[in-house]
Design an enzyme around this catalytic site. Structure first.
Site, short mmCIF file in Angstrom:
data_model
loop_
_atom_site.label_atom_id
_atom_site.label_comp_id
_atom_site.label_asym_id
_atom_site.label_seq_id
_atom_site.Cartn_x
_atom_site.Cartn_y
_atom_site.Cartn_z
N ALA A 373 0.82 -1.20 0.00
CA ALA A 373 0.00 0.00 0.00
C ALA A 373 0.86 1.25 0.00
CB ALA A 373 -0.93 0.00 1.22
N SER A 374 0.33 2.31 -0.57
CA SER A 374 1.00 3.61 -0.62
C SER A 374 2.41 3.45 -1.19
CB SER A 374 1.00 4.26 0.76
OG SER A 374 1.15 5.66 0.64
N GLY A 375 3.45 3.73 -0.38
CA GLY A 375 4.80 3.56 -0.89
C GLY A 375 5.09 2.12 -1.31
N LEU A 566 2.33 6.71 2.74
CA LEU A 566 2.15 5.78 3.83
C LEU A 566 0.70 5.36 3.93
CD1 LEU A 566 3.60 4.43 6.30
CD2 LEU A 566 2.85 6.41 7.64
#
Length: 574
Positions: A373-375, A566
């Site tokens: 997820a995210s990064g 994040l």
């Protein structure tokens, strides 16, 4: 003086421990021989706590050797080898106190089902089983439970922590800005309850996991999903109740499990082979496929994680690993295994740059684990094929900025801080003064640009337009099943599917042997002790201990502040 004495004491301890380790290592080398697997063996899977992606530190002491944890790669390799190994007659599952995520549970469950196709019996012996242990055991042919034990299956729960009231009492204020309606990682600092957006996403997560649990377990126990839902509402179950409702097959003890296996196999004696011993003995051959494990929070540079169970993806360290694989002529393809909620935005970009160079040099496939997820999703944007489990937590395409303001805390402690500056935004990173309106606007422009870059790179990698990705971005976490529908991943599956794809990409025979070679490789405790200062050791040990005691602590990346890719929250379903 205290620091000097602490360093001296730790230094002495390290020296003594190092001497002991060297002694055991020398003794082990002088008497070492490849472990053997005896005929009529049962492969015993003692599974406890987490099942990591990265090889844990190797400690050459007898007690720790016995307790060393297999990785996901180790289990996958061992179960595939056991399916055709004539020495292995059966498999015994012994899951206990599992903390693994739901995607890894899917992997393990499917690996067991694949092994069962060989005709070898798989039995499970449960001790104090909860939802995770029972999910894994449901793949077995027969489930055993001690007569006075309990099957603690009663549904799924999800809790989130909000710190604002407590921080207010301490005089700590967090200033958070984000791009994306669902990018609410800072909510734990700024709110006292769930936002409507958070509640929407977490309900979606629970619906997916609960539906999968009832369907998967129901298939294993020959019940419909609706029957399982009705049973879950009756839990937890004492042993007699569990058997009466068809959740376990036999009430008995471990020796009875082996006795029943002997009768089924028609043998008078069965040997036991642990997963650790078996993996070392089978040493898979075949085409060398690099298995790059990217596990943990993404941080910039080379932060110390020597004793932190490898739960950090340091951009400098993993960049060296990626370059090592890229320059290895014996590697025919690469599976990048991502298990990360994200972290530092710049570090994520540095890692993606290296992975793009790798994908240009060698066939590459991305395999998502519990989190990407995210990064963690960002570093997957190489343009390579992406495989995720239905229960992988992925997406969360968004950006936030977090900054603590400790002025009121300092005041309560009687501390004043004098600041001299040159430049309009020189005090932007100070934890003593609040952000000015101009500084807030400046930072908002920065995270807006970072978000636009994020969406643009996702669009390019997924061969879509910006306007197609933006509505499904917005910092929203998706389960793998929904991510597939939204075009954020290519296929649903686990390591089997990733291996099949990489063999196709590398133009290797589809039914050939695959040797998944772990990068980074296993490090020994001796290597770490010799390359660490006493301060590094004490700090890493303390951080690791605190993380185990308080698993819901914010991400190290979030505590560092700055611009972050994040995941909005730590999702722990129990």
């Amino acid at each position: 003086m205290r620091k000097f004495l602490l360093g001296l004491i730790v230094g002495v301890i390290i020296t003594v421990l190092g001497g002991i380790i060297v002694g055991f290592a020398i003794a082990r080398l002088s008497a070492s021989k490849a472990p053997t697997v005896e005929a009529n063996s049962v492969l015993v899977l003692n599974l406890e706590d987490d099942i990591p992606e990265v090889s844990p530190v190797e400690i050459p002491l007898p007690f720790f050797q016995a307790q060393s944890t297999p990785t996901v790669r180790d289990l996958w390799t061992s179960l595939h080898e056991a399916a055709t190994d004539t020495r292995i007659k059966a498999v015994l599952l012994k899951p206990r106190g599992l903390t693994i995520g739901w995607a890894k549970m899917e992997e393990l469950h499917q690996d067991i089902l694949d092994l069962k196709k060989s005709g070898k019996p798989v039995y499970a012996y449960l001790e104090g089983p909860g939802t995770r242990e029972y999910y894994v055991a449901s793949a077995a042919d027969k489930i055993y439970l001690s007569p006075d034990d309990m099957v603690d299956v009663k549904g799924l729960g999800l809790e989130t922590v909000y710190l604002k009231n407590g921080l207010d009492k301490l005089g700590i204020n967090f200033q958070v800005d984000h791009i994306g309606r669902y990018k609410d990682a800072g909510d734990m600092f700024t709110r006292t309850d769930m936002s409507p957006e958070t509640k929407e996403v977490l309900n979606q997560v629970l619906d997916q996991l609960y539906g999968d649990f009832c369907t998967t377990v129901g298939q294993g126990r020959r019940k419909s999903s609706d029957e399982m839902r009705a049973l879950v509402d009756m839990g937890p179950f004492m042993g007699v109740q569990a058997k009466a409702n068809g959740l376990v097959d036999e009430l008995g003890y471990e020796d009875q499990v082996y006795g029943d296996l002997k009768k089924k196999l028609g043998v008078s004696d069965l040997k036991k082979s642990s997963i650790k011993t078996y993996f070392r003995a089978v040493s898979a051959g075949g085409d060398r496929i690099a298995f790059i494990a990217a596990e943990g929070d993404i941080l910039r540079g080379d932060p110390d994680d020597q004793f932190g169970n490898n739960q950090i993806i340091a951009s400098g360290k993993i960049a060296r690993t990626i370059r090592q694989v890229r320059n290895d002529g014996t590697v025919k393809g690469v599976i990048v295994r991502v298990d990360s909620p994200g972290g530092d935005a710049v570090a994520s970009d540095e890692i993606l740059h290296e992975l793009k160079l790798l994908s240009e040099a060698k066939p590459t496939v991305i395999s998502m684990s519990d989190y990407a997820a995210s990064g963690g999703y960002f570093i997957s944007m190489t343009g390579s094929r992406i495989v995720a489990y239905p229960n992988t937590l992925t997406g969360s395409i968004g950006v936030l900025y977090a900054r603590p303001n400790l002025h009121d805390l300092y005041s309560k402690l009687g501390i004043n801080e004098a600041i001299l500056t040159r430049g309009k935004f020189a005090d932007m990173d100070s934890d003593y003064v609040p952000l000015s309106d101009a500084a807030k606007q400046k930072l908002h422009e920065s995270i807006q640009m970072t978000y636009q870059s994020f969406v643009s790179k996702v669009a390019a990698a997924r061969k879509k337009t910006y306007d197609q990705i933006d509505p499904i971005a917005q910092g929203r976490v998706w389960m793998g099943a929904q991510a597939s529908q939204n075009g954020l991943v290519d296929e649903l599956g686990g390591l089997d599917q990733a291996v099949a794809l990489i063999r196709q990409e590398a133009k290797l025979p589809p039914n050939g042997e695959t040797n998944l070679v772990m990068f980074p490789g296993r490090r020994s405790l001796f290597d770490i002790l010799m390359s660490s200062s006493p301060d590094d050791v004490t700090s890493s040990l303390a951080n690791d201990r605190i993380r185990k005691l308080l698993p819901s602590l914010p991400s190290p990346a979030l505590l560092r502040g700055g611009i972050l890719r994040l995941m909005p929250y730590r999702i722990e379903v129990h």
